[in-house]
Scaffold this motif. Structure first.
Motif, PDB file in Angstrom:
ATOM      1  N   ASN A   1      48.520  54.803  -1.914  1.00 27.45           N
ATOM      2  CA  ASN A   1      48.977  55.647  -3.023  1.00 27.45           C
ATOM      3  C   ASN A   1      49.395  57.045  -2.574  1.00 27.45           C
ATOM      4  OD1 ASN A   1      48.468  53.581  -4.853  1.00 27.45           O
ATOM      5  ND2 ASN A   1      46.359  54.223  -5.168  1.00 27.45           N
ATOM      6  N   ARG A   2      49.143  57.380  -1.304  1.00 29.59           N
ATOM      7  CA  ARG A   2      49.511  58.707  -0.812  1.00 29.59           C
ATOM      8  C   ARG A   2      50.639  58.644   0.218  1.00 29.59           C
ATOM      9  NH1 ARG A   2      45.299  61.765   1.832  1.00 29.59           N
ATOM     10  NH2 ARG A   2      44.023  59.934   2.301  1.00 29.59           N
ATOM     11  N   ILE A   3      51.143  57.427   0.466  1.00 31.16           N
ATOM     12  CA  ILE A   3      52.184  57.255   1.492  1.00 31.16           C
ATOM     13  C   ILE A   3      53.562  57.183   0.835  1.00 31.16           C
ATOM     14  CG2 ILE A   3      53.045  55.752   3.315  1.00 31.16           C
ATOM     15  CD1 ILE A   3      50.161  54.831   3.767  1.00 31.16           C
TER      16      ILE A   3
ATOM     17  N   ASP B   1      63.335  56.164  10.466  1.00 29.36           N
ATOM     18  CA  ASP B   1      62.616  56.302   9.194  1.00 29.36           C
ATOM     19  C   ASP B   1      61.506  57.332   9.340  1.00 29.36           C
ATOM     20  OD1 ASP B   1      64.186  54.185   8.303  1.00 29.36           O
ATOM     21  OD2 ASP B   1      62.678  52.690   8.870  1.00 29.36           O
ATOM     22  N   THR B   2      61.320  58.113   8.294  1.00 31.04           N
ATOM     23  CA  THR B   2      60.268  59.128   8.296  1.00 31.04           C
ATOM     24  C   THR B   2      59.310  58.868   7.128  1.00 31.04           C
ATOM     25  OG1 THR B   2      61.763  60.776   9.250  1.00 31.04           O
ATOM     26  CG2 THR B   2      59.751  61.593   8.191  1.00 31.04           C
ATOM     27  N   TYR B   3      58.012  58.835   7.439  1.00 32.31           N
ATOM     28  CA  TYR B   3      56.976  58.595   6.434  1.00 32.31           C
ATOM     29  C   TYR B   3      56.007  59.770   6.417  1.00 32.31           C
ATOM     30  CZ  TYR B   3      58.695  53.813   6.811  1.00 32.31           C
ATOM     31  OH  TYR B   3      59.494  52.705   6.831  1.00 32.31           O
ATOM     32  N   ILE B   4      55.526  60.087   5.216  1.00 34.67           N
ATOM     33  CA  ILE B   4      54.524  61.145   5.091  1.00 34.67           C
ATOM     34  C   ILE B   4      53.333  60.619   4.297  1.00 34.67           C
ATOM     35  CG2 ILE B   4      56.233  63.004   5.180  1.00 34.67           C
ATOM     36  CD1 ILE B   4      55.810  63.308   2.117  1.00 34.67           C
ATOM     37  N   MET B   5      52.176  61.240   4.520  1.00 35.46           N
ATOM     38  CA  MET B   5      50.990  60.961   3.723  1.00 35.46           C
ATOM     39  C   MET B   5      50.509  62.282   3.135  1.00 35.46           C
ATOM     40  SD  MET B   5      47.378  59.133   4.760  1.00 35.46           S
ATOM     41  CE  MET B   5      46.790  60.507   5.767  1.00 35.46           C
ATOM     42  N   LEU B   6      50.451  62.349   1.810  1.00 32.38           N
ATOM     43  CA  LEU B   6      50.004  63.562   1.154  1.00 32.38           C
ATOM     44  C   LEU B   6      48.491  63.688   1.224  1.00 32.38           C
ATOM     45  CD1 LEU B   6      52.199  63.606  -2.093  1.00 32.38           C
ATOM     46  CD2 LEU B   6      52.670  64.645   0.125  1.00 32.38           C
TER      47      LEU B   6
ATOM     48  N   PRO C   1      57.778  55.985  -3.078  1.00 26.05           N
ATOM     49  CA  PRO C   1      56.375  55.572  -2.965  1.00 26.05           C
ATOM     50  C   PRO C   1      56.251  54.228  -2.262  1.00 26.05           C
ATOM     51  CG  PRO C   1      56.943  56.191  -5.227  1.00 26.05           C
ATOM     52  CD  PRO C   1      58.225  56.085  -4.465  1.00 26.05           C
ATOM     53  N   MET C   2      55.154  54.021  -1.575  1.00 29.44           N
ATOM     54  CA  MET C   2      54.941  52.756  -0.864  1.00 29.44           C
ATOM     55  C   MET C   2      54.943  51.584  -1.840  1.00 29.44           C
ATOM     56  SD  MET C   2      51.997  51.591   1.823  1.00 29.44           S
ATOM     57  CE  MET C   2      52.942  51.916   3.291  1.00 29.44           C
ATOM     58  N   ALA C   3      54.520  51.803  -3.071  1.00 28.80           N
ATOM     59  CA  ALA C   3      54.510  50.730  -4.063  1.00 28.80           C
ATOM     60  C   ALA C   3      55.909  50.183  -4.321  1.00 28.80           C
ATOM     61  CB  ALA C   3      53.889  51.229  -5.365  1.00 28.80           C
TER      62      ALA C   3
END
Length: 866
Positions: A130-132, A296-301, A336-338
């Motif tokens: 839920n934070r990715i 690709d760039t991914y972040i986690m809040l 969102p990852m979802a």
């Protein structure tokens, strides 16, 4: 007597609370009498001590309330079970219909649940799902909004430095590698990434240090499957792999630094081979460069981080990197990852639809049980009335009928699970999926079986239990027992027919759409067209490889069964990341981000693509025509060009003359609109091509493929001979849709079979109830057709009502599903008419034989007792 001479009150209350009522007075009297005797003969201390001791001794299991009631309830329950089994054996046909229908319904539901669970829980394995978020860009162009998901190398560090709410970030660049093993090259997918990937995503290590997964640039992380494949063991730490990287035209040796534990299959990323991002040979060229985006760039809040707030700050970031002008037409967004599955892989809506179909099948089976149970009320009327006369309460009768339903549901559930275990291999092979019950432990499976049996028992047995237990003894004695919940039962039958009509109509619509896509012209001639993967990077020396491929092409062209041959970067049905910014020569607005590809002058002839305006490229013997371009009609429309005029486009500062316009042809599925595409000319010597396509005679195909493969193997490539026929590739484009259609069709058929099974049982009962009426009508001269109308009339009415209910629901859901396809069919009323005909035909087949048998029977047989 003083208070000190009374027994302890708390001990007396303990006896009253725990002892059986029929034992409490006697036990309490005996130990109280002994207490007073000891008070007189012995000390008060001894009297209290021995009283408490005797109270505790009295609390043995046989004297306690709970054990007494448990024993009594167990005896009653055993009796209920005996009656339930006798009832099942007494009514064998009804029991078979119920158990078989429920078991098939349970099996179908479990299959659907296992399949849809994989999709609906996609990426749930990641603890911080839920934070990715994936960072992507959205460009506003004159041709509309374009969403693109590739980003720049410095993007990760810029984000983490600029925004405190970002806890971690990681990049992924997908590539391919060839691993050398025993003098052979094995092609594998590989990703370049950051060590922080293990902070963002949940990839637990089986071996290795999670705080230092990439000790140096020559480190490689393997999945446990890769470790077993190349080293025959799980712990491959410090083992070495020799890897040829085609994009770099170089062979490197990497040392294994970590091994990832086995992970579920329903994850967006399935890393097998991982190398540190900075080990990418051209990393230094792009480390601070914002002109080329390819990863690709991914972040986690952080916990509590607000993605909307972060997105609202992105315009300032765009301006700081690219300037005010770009800020006006470019946005950075967070996915969102979802939403990963729906964006890149498939459509969760299809899975949810299948899940509702599974619930519908279960509901139909439950309705069958309820209908047949209430319909059988008259046959159990004497039993119910007699038990009430003998003092049975409604609650006891309800418990009995619920118990019968539970027994039947438990049998059906166990049989259903058995069918799943038996048929899972066939299901996986037929639909090319990998569902398994092994995702659950044995205890979880047992608990689910019991839970499902209880739920089914309560749902299917609740209404019959309440209805049958409410039958009065006087009604039975006076023989005034009615039909048994007729209105409610009829309503349930209508719901069954509604579900059946809905499923049939939707199945027909899905089939029509898929047939439309597979049969629609793709804009090129696919017959006898073979595409062969062939790139200079397939060889350890790309310059040598280019010469070998050209030789291979020349030899192919000399074969009598090869009619046409061409080389190109891409082929229809396969597109890699190849985009550029283009604008008309005099266009002052923002450029369009468009597809481009390289091809030789024979491409359009080989693929049978018509030149609609202008001309084709000059022959390849004229060399690279780098200042010429051919556009498709979609590009002409996007640029608002007049195709009959001489048009010029700019790529950067390079001016390209539009020499021709070809008819639109599809590089992808018909789910997407044909995209504007630039087709640039390159000769075979340029090294820009990755595919060879040949138009060939399809006779003696096996021998000819073997001959071509032998020619390829003689070249010494690091890639195995890889080919495909365009007709097959077009089928693969719609693999997901075909799988979805297959599942919808199969489970729709199952639901209809279960519904017909219940309808058959209900028909037997209705005919039995109407035996005397039918016989009297026949004695009075009624024809067989009249009797058949009497029986079929009610069923026809139910189908008509169900049709009215199902049509608008089917139209709503089908239209919503079709919206995901740019090229789609129109929903026709003929589809619903065909669905109605199919259901009526099934009703006639199900009801017809028994009805005809009843209408033809000798009336004397049923009237002789009157």
């Amino acid at each position: 007597m003083s208070a000190e001479k009374h027994p302890p009150k708390w001990a007396l209350r303990l006896l009253e609370f725990f002892l059986r009522p029929d034992y409490a007075d006697e036990i309490q009297g005996d130990i109280t009498e002994a207490y007073y005797w000891r008070m007189e003969e012995e000390s008060r201390f001894k009297a209290h001590f021995k009283f408490i001791l005797e109270v505790l001794k009295s609390l043995k299991p046989t004297n306690l309330k709970s054990f007494y009631h448990l024993s009594l309830n167990t005896m009653i329950f055993r009796n209920y079970l005996k009656v339930a089994f006798r009832s099942l054996l007494k009514r064998k046909s009804t029991s078979f219909i119920n158990i078989f229908g429920l078991s098939v319904g349970v099996a179908a539901f479990i299959f659907i649940f296992l399949y849809t669970n994989q999709i609906l829980t996609f990426d749930d394995y990641h603890e911080n799902k839920n934070r990715i978020f994936m960072v992507y860009k959205e460009r506003i162009t004159p041709d509309g909004t374009q969403e693109t998901y590739d980003t720049w190398v410095p993007m990760k560090d810029r984000l983490t430095e600029s925004y405190e709410q970002i806890e971690a970030a990681a990049r992924i660049y997908d590539s391919e590698a060839r691993i050398k093993k025993s003098n052979q090259y094995i092609e594998e997918d590989i990703i370049y990434t950051d060590a922080s990937l293990f902070e963002v995503f949940t990839f637990p290590l089986l071996h290795g240090n999670p705080k230092d997964v990439f000790p140096n640039k020559n480190s490689i992380v393997l999945s446990v499957e890769m470790a077993k494949k190349y080293f025959d063991k799980e712990n491959a730490i410090d083992e070495e792999l020799e890897i040829f990287l085609p994009d770099e035209d170089t062979t490197f040796r990497f040392r294994v630094s970590a091994v990832i534990a086995e992970i579920p299959e329903n994850l967006t990323h399935q890393p097998d081979l991982m190398i540190e991002m900075e080990a990418l040979p051209f990393y230094g060229d792009f480390a601070n460069e914002w002109g080329n985006s390819f990863l690709d760039t991914y972040i986690m809040l952080k916990n509590g981080g607000d993605e909307a707030q972060l997105e609202s700050a992105f315009p300032e970031l765009v301006e700081s990197i690219f300037g005010m002008e770009t800020r006006e037409n470019t946005n950075f967004k967070l996915l969102p990852m979802a939403d990963f599955y729906d964006t890149f892989i498939g459509n969760k809506a299809n899975a949810r639809t299948l899940l509702w179909i599974g619930i519908g099948i279960l509901f139909i089976a439950i309705v069958n049980f309820m209908n047949l149970s209430t319909a059988q009320a008259s046959k159990r009327a004497k039993e119910i009335g007699l038990r009430k006369v003998l003092g049975a309460f409604q609650g006891q009768l309800r418990t009995q009928f619920i118990t019968e339903a539970f027994v039947m549901s438990l049998f059906a559930t166990i049989i259903g699970v058995g069918l799943v275990l038996l048929l899972i291999p066939s299901f996986n092979a037929f639909f090319d999926v990998t569902i398994t019950l092994e995702v659950f432990s044995l205890s979880e499976i047992i608990m689910m079986i019991l839970a499902l049996a209880i739920v089914l028992g309560l749902l299917s047995g609740s209404y019959p239990a309440f209805y049958l237990s409410s039958i009065g003894a006087i009604e039975v004695l006076r023989q005034r027992l009615g039909f048994g919940g007729t209105k409610f039962r009829n309503a349930l039958v209508i719901v069954q027919f509604s579900i059946a009509l809905f499923l049939i109509a939707c199945t027909l619509i899905v089939r029509n759409q898929i047939n439309f896509m597979t049969q629609k012209e793709m804009g090129f001639d696919s017959e006898g067209l073979m595409a062969i993967r062939a790139s200079p990077s397939d060889f350890t020396d790309s310059e040598v490889g280019m010469n070998k491929i050209n030789t291979f092409k020349t030899e192919l062209a000399s074969k009598p069964y090869v009619k046409e041959i061409t080389k190109s970067r891409h082929v229809p049905t396969f597109w890699s990341r190849s985009f550029t910014f283009v604008r008309p020569d005099e266009w002052t607005g923002d450029p369009l981000r468009m597809r481009f590809t390289f091809l030789d002058a024979n491409f359009f002839d080989t693929y049978g693509i018509a030149i609609k305006h202008g001309s084709n490229f000059l022959p390849d013997t004229e060399g690279d025509q780098r200042l010429s371009v051919i556009l498709n009609e979609a590009a002409i429309k996007a640029f608002q060009f007049d195709p009959n005029e001489q048009n010029v486009v700019r790529v950067g500062e390079t001016r390209l003359n539009v020499v021709g316009v070809v008819e639109d042809f599809h590089f992808e599925t018909l789910q997407n609109e044909v995209a504007p595409t630039l087709m640039l000319h390159r000769t075979a010597e340029s090294g820009a091509h990755r595919n060879i396509s040949i138009k060939m005679d399809m006779s003696n195909l096996v021998e000819r493929i073997e001959e071509i493969e032998a020619m390829w193997n003689d070249l010494g490539s690091t890639r195995e001979f890889t080919y495909s026929f365009m007709d097959d590739r077009m089928q693969i484009l719609y693999e997901d849709e075909e799988r979805y259609l297959g599942m919808v069709t199969m489970f729709s058929v199952i639901s209809i079979v279960v519904a017909c099974l219940g309808l058959y049982g209900l028909t037997l009962f209705i005919i039995e109830k109407k035996r005397k009426e039918i016989s009297i009508r026949k004695v009075l001269g009624a024809e067989v057709s009249t009797v058949l109308k009497l029986i079929f009339g009610e069923f026809t009415k139910w189908v008509a009502i169900a049709f009215i209910i199902s049509v608008p629901i089917a139209i709503y859901f089908a239209d919503d599903w079709l919206q995901s396809y740019y090229y789609r069919i129109d929903i026709s009323w003929l589809t619903f008419g065909l669905a109605l005909v199919i259901v009526l035909a099934l009703v006639i087949l199900t009801v017809g034989y028994q009805s005809l048998k009843a209408a033809s029977a000798n009336p004397v047989k049923y009237l002789k007792d009157e």
